[in-house]
Write a protein that holds these residues in place. Structure first.
Motif, PDB file in Angstrom:
ATOM      1  N   SER A  60       0.842  -1.188   0.000  1.00 26.42           N
ATOM      2  CA  SER A  60       0.000   0.000   0.000  1.00 26.42           C
ATOM      3  C   SER A  60       0.882   1.245   0.000  1.00 26.42           C
ATOM      4  CB  SER A  60      -0.936   0.002   1.204  1.00 26.42           C
ATOM      5  OG  SER A  60      -0.192   0.027   2.388  1.00 26.42           O
ATOM      6  N   ASN A  61       0.443   2.263  -0.693  1.00 29.04           N
ATOM      7  CA  ASN A  61       1.185   3.507  -0.882  1.00 29.04           C
ATOM      8  C   ASN A  61       2.556   3.265  -1.521  1.00 29.04           C
ATOM      9  OD1 ASN A  61      -0.896   4.950   0.299  1.00 29.04           O
ATOM     10  ND2 ASN A  61      -0.065   4.593   2.342  1.00 29.04           N
ATOM     11  N   ASN A  62       2.697   2.130  -2.215  1.00 27.47           N
ATOM     12  CA  ASN A  62       3.929   1.771  -2.905  1.00 27.47           C
ATOM     13  C   ASN A  62       5.138   1.648  -1.990  1.00 27.47           C
ATOM     14  OD1 ASN A  62       2.709   1.623  -5.411  1.00 27.47           O
ATOM     15  ND2 ASN A  62       2.892   3.820  -5.713  1.00 27.47           N
ATOM     16  N   THR A  63       4.912   1.500  -0.685  1.00 25.55           N
ATOM     17  CA  THR A  63       6.018   1.363   0.252  1.00 25.55           C
ATOM     18  C   THR A  63       5.791   0.160   1.141  1.00 25.55           C
ATOM     19  OG1 THR A  63       6.294   3.750   0.263  1.00 25.55           O
ATOM     20  CG2 THR A  63       7.363   2.538   2.028  1.00 25.55           C
ATOM     21  N   PRO A  64       6.698  -0.807   1.120  1.00 29.60           N
ATOM     22  CA  PRO A  64       6.541  -1.949   2.005  1.00 29.60           C
ATOM     23  C   PRO A  64       6.719  -1.526   3.456  1.00 29.60           C
ATOM     24  CG  PRO A  64       8.408  -2.257   0.514  1.00 29.60           C
ATOM     25  CD  PRO A  64       7.863  -0.891   0.275  1.00 29.60           C
ATOM     26  N   THR A  65       6.103  -2.257   4.352  1.00 27.89           N
ATOM     27  CA  THR A  65       6.256  -1.985   5.772  1.00 27.89           C
ATOM     28  C   THR A  65       6.836  -3.200   6.465  1.00 27.89           C
ATOM     29  OG1 THR A  65       4.023  -2.744   6.226  1.00 27.89           O
ATOM     30  CG2 THR A  65       4.298  -0.393   5.817  1.00 27.89           C
ATOM     31  N   ALA A  66       7.478  -2.974   7.597  1.00 24.11           N
ATOM     32  CA  ALA A  66       8.125  -4.062   8.326  1.00 24.11           C
ATOM     33  C   ALA A  66       7.107  -5.009   8.937  1.00 24.11           C
ATOM     34  CB  ALA A  66       9.045  -3.493   9.395  1.00 24.11           C
ATOM     35  N   ALA A  67       5.985  -4.498   9.415  1.00 23.62           N
ATOM     36  CA  ALA A  67       4.989  -5.348  10.061  1.00 23.62           C
ATOM     37  C   ALA A  67       3.835  -5.598   9.096  1.00 23.62           C
ATOM     38  CB  ALA A  67       4.463  -4.659  11.318  1.00 23.62           C
ATOM     39  N   SER A  68       3.671  -6.850   8.713  1.00 25.27           N
ATOM     40  CA  SER A  68       2.604  -7.194   7.786  1.00 25.27           C
ATOM     41  C   SER A  68       2.281  -8.673   7.923  1.00 25.27           C
ATOM     42  CB  SER A  68       3.050  -6.898   6.353  1.00 25.27           C
ATOM     43  OG  SER A  68       2.072  -7.348   5.460  1.00 25.27           O
ATOM     44  N   HIS A  69       1.014  -8.999   7.680  1.00 25.44           N
ATOM     45  CA  HIS A  69       0.604 -10.392   7.700  1.00 25.44           C
ATOM     46  C   HIS A  69       0.436 -10.929   6.286  1.00 25.44           C
ATOM     47  CE1 HIS A  69       0.276 -10.299  11.993  1.00 25.44           C
ATOM     48  NE2 HIS A  69      -0.464  -9.215  11.917  1.00 25.44           N
ATOM     49  N   ASP A  70       0.736 -10.109   5.296  1.00 29.40           N
ATOM     50  CA  ASP A  70       0.673 -10.554   3.909  1.00 29.40           C
ATOM     51  C   ASP A  70       1.774 -11.576   3.659  1.00 29.40           C
ATOM     52  OD1 ASP A  70      -1.396  -8.841   3.323  1.00 29.40           O
ATOM     53  OD2 ASP A  70      -0.104  -7.272   2.522  1.00 29.40           O
ATOM     54  N   PRO A  71       1.574 -12.482   2.699  1.00 24.41           N
ATOM     55  CA  PRO A  71       2.648 -13.415   2.357  1.00 24.41           C
ATOM     56  C   PRO A  71       3.875 -12.646   1.872  1.00 24.41           C
ATOM     57  CG  PRO A  71       0.654 -13.857   1.064  1.00 24.41           C
ATOM     58  CD  PRO A  71       0.396 -12.644   1.877  1.00 24.41           C
ATOM     59  N   GLN A  72       5.039 -13.150   2.213  1.00 24.73           N
ATOM     60  CA  GLN A  72       6.299 -12.497   1.869  1.00 24.73           C
ATOM     61  C   GLN A  72       7.164 -13.435   1.032  1.00 24.73           C
ATOM     62  OE1 GLN A  72       7.261  -9.254   3.295  1.00 24.73           O
ATOM     63  NE2 GLN A  72       5.055  -9.331   3.522  1.00 24.73           N
ATOM     64  N   VAL A  73       7.897 -12.859   0.105  1.00 22.10           N
ATOM     65  CA  VAL A  73       8.870 -13.610  -0.684  1.00 22.10           C
ATOM     66  C   VAL A  73      10.244 -13.035  -0.362  1.00 22.10           C
ATOM     67  CG1 VAL A  73       9.676 -14.208  -2.999  1.00 22.10           C
ATOM     68  CG2 VAL A  73       7.221 -14.173  -2.493  1.00 22.10           C
ATOM     69  N   VAL A  74      11.155 -13.930  -0.034  1.00 20.68           N
ATOM     70  CA  VAL A  74      12.522 -13.574   0.351  1.00 20.68           C
ATOM     71  C   VAL A  74      13.426 -13.655  -0.866  1.00 20.68           C
ATOM     72  CG1 VAL A  74      14.473 -14.293   1.796  1.00 20.68           C
ATOM     73  CG2 VAL A  74      12.124 -14.486   2.659  1.00 20.68           C
ATOM     74  N   GLY A  75      14.365 -12.735  -0.942  1.00 21.51           N
ATOM     75  CA  GLY A  75      15.312 -12.766  -2.047  1.00 21.51           C
ATOM     76  C   GLY A  75      16.553 -11.965  -1.746  1.00 21.51           C
ATOM     77  N   GLU A  76      17.336 -11.759  -2.781  1.00 17.93           N
ATOM     78  CA  GLU A  76      18.597 -11.030  -2.683  1.00 17.93           C
ATOM     79  C   GLU A  76      18.554  -9.839  -3.623  1.00 17.93           C
ATOM     80  OE1 GLU A  76      20.901 -15.276  -2.092  1.00 17.93           O
ATOM     81  OE2 GLU A  76      21.328 -14.086  -3.892  1.00 17.93           O
ATOM     82  N   VAL A  77      19.201  -8.762  -3.207  1.00 20.05           N
ATOM     83  CA  VAL A  77      19.257  -7.545  -4.010  1.00 20.05           C
ATOM     84  C   VAL A  77      20.695  -7.310  -4.442  1.00 20.05           C
ATOM     85  CG1 VAL A  77      18.895  -5.047  -4.021  1.00 20.05           C
ATOM     86  CG2 VAL A  77      17.235  -6.560  -2.872  1.00 20.05           C
ATOM     87  N   TYR A  78      20.844  -7.025  -5.734  1.00 18.75           N
ATOM     88  CA  TYR A  78      22.147  -6.743  -6.323  1.00 18.75           C
ATOM     89  C   TYR A  78      22.073  -5.455  -7.121  1.00 18.75           C
ATOM     90  CZ  TYR A  78      23.355 -11.588  -5.300  1.00 18.75           C
ATOM     91  OH  TYR A  78      23.607 -12.777  -4.667  1.00 18.75           O
ATOM     92  N   SER A  79      23.202  -4.771  -7.203  1.00 19.11           N
ATOM     93  CA  SER A  79      23.358  -3.644  -8.100  1.00 19.11           C
ATOM     94  C   SER A  79      23.903  -4.219  -9.399  1.00 19.11           C
ATOM     95  CB  SER A  79      24.338  -2.640  -7.493  1.00 19.11           C
ATOM     96  OG  SER A  79      24.564  -1.573  -8.389  1.00 19.11           O
ATOM     97  N   ILE A  80      23.267  -3.850 -10.520  1.00 24.81           N
ATOM     98  CA  ILE A  80      23.660  -4.418 -11.816  1.00 24.81           C
ATOM     99  C   ILE A  80      23.889  -3.319 -12.850  1.00 24.81           C
ATOM    100  CG2 ILE A  80      22.526  -6.639 -11.435  1.00 24.81           C
ATOM    101  CD1 ILE A  80      20.201  -5.579 -13.229  1.00 24.81           C
ATOM    102  N   THR A  81      24.695  -3.635 -13.826  1.00 27.61           N
ATOM    103  CA  THR A  81      24.956  -2.725 -14.937  1.00 27.61           C
ATOM    104  C   THR A  81      23.892  -2.932 -16.017  1.00 27.61           C
ATOM    105  OG1 THR A  81      26.298  -4.353 -16.090  1.00 27.61           O
ATOM    106  CG2 THR A  81      27.455  -2.874 -14.550  1.00 27.61           C
ATOM    107  N   PRO A  82      23.768  -1.989 -16.943  1.00 27.74           N
ATOM    108  CA  PRO A  82      22.842  -2.185 -18.062  1.00 27.74           C
ATOM    109  C   PRO A  82      23.161  -3.452 -18.864  1.00 27.74           C
ATOM    110  CG  PRO A  82      23.476   0.121 -17.940  1.00 27.74           C
ATOM    111  CD  PRO A  82      24.345  -0.633 -16.954  1.00 27.74           C
ATOM    112  N   GLU A  83      24.445  -3.795 -18.998  1.00 30.43           N
ATOM    113  CA  GLU A  83      24.824  -5.007 -19.739  1.00 30.43           C
ATOM    114  C   GLU A  83      24.289  -6.263 -19.034  1.00 30.43           C
ATOM    115  OE1 GLU A  83      27.531  -1.731 -20.652  1.00 30.43           O
ATOM    116  OE2 GLU A  83      27.093  -2.674 -18.736  1.00 30.43           O
ATOM    117  N   LEU A  84      24.420  -6.298 -17.728  1.00 32.40           N
ATOM    118  CA  LEU A  84      23.913  -7.446 -16.974  1.00 32.40           C
ATOM    119  C   LEU A  84      22.393  -7.478 -17.002  1.00 32.40           C
ATOM    120  CD1 LEU A  84      24.436  -9.965 -15.356  1.00 32.40           C
ATOM    121  CD2 LEU A  84      24.719  -8.545 -13.311  1.00 32.40           C
TER     122      LEU A  84
END
Length: 157
Positions: A60-84
């Motif tokens: 909601s409001n395009n901002t995730p919040t720390a406290a939520s009962h919605d299902p969550q998906v875990v992942g990893e964040v990387y910085s990438i170049t345009p080529e990648l």
């Protein structure tokens, strides 16, 4: 002439560290940013997962919040170049011609605190590229209850 800035990508399946398509094996190499999560449901499609974003709740409001009962998906964040980024588009079949299996999205990702954070600390949110599975590819497929492809021991809800 200024350089094109790197962007962030959220990977949640076979592109995660140690998985079959580990993003760290691609060139130019991405830069690790941290762990993150988004509101969504993860499906087991056999040899890879598919993420369907939640349209409400944590987003909601395009901002995730720390406290939520919605299902969550875990992942990893990387910085990438345009080529990648172009390589990832090819891997996910959205370039040079879209197959319709995945859709490119830019979404806010709630970053995990690597160290214990103070209770009043504000969570960090990064806008990341991610590849969402088209919902027709999830019909009849089991959900991954943990929301974590790497730790998917209990796959069905």
């Amino acid at each position: 002439m200024s350089a094109v800035p790197n962007r962030h990508v959220f990977v949640y399946g076979t592109l995660r560290r140690g998985e079959v398509r580990d993003i760290n094996r691609l060139q130019p190499a991405p830069r690790w940013v941290g762990q993150g999560r988004v509101a969504g449901v993860l499906y087991d499609l056999g040899s890879y997962p598919g993420l369907v974003l939640q349209p409400s709740g944590e987003m909601s409001n395009n901002t995730p919040t720390a406290a939520s009962h919605d299902p969550q998906v875990v992942g990893e964040v990387y910085s990438i170049t345009p080529e990648l980024e172009r390589q990832l588009d090819a891997i996910e079949d959205v370039w040079p011609q879209q197959t319709g299996e995945y859709i490119r999205r830019e979404v806010p990702v709630l970053m995990a605190h690597e160290a214990a954070a103070a209770a009043d600390a504000f969570p960090q949110v990064l806008v990341c590229l991610l590849y969402e599975i088209a919902t027709n590819h999830t019909l009849g497929k089991p959900r991954i209850a943990s929301g974590d492809w790497v730790r998917r021991g209990n796959r069905r809800l």
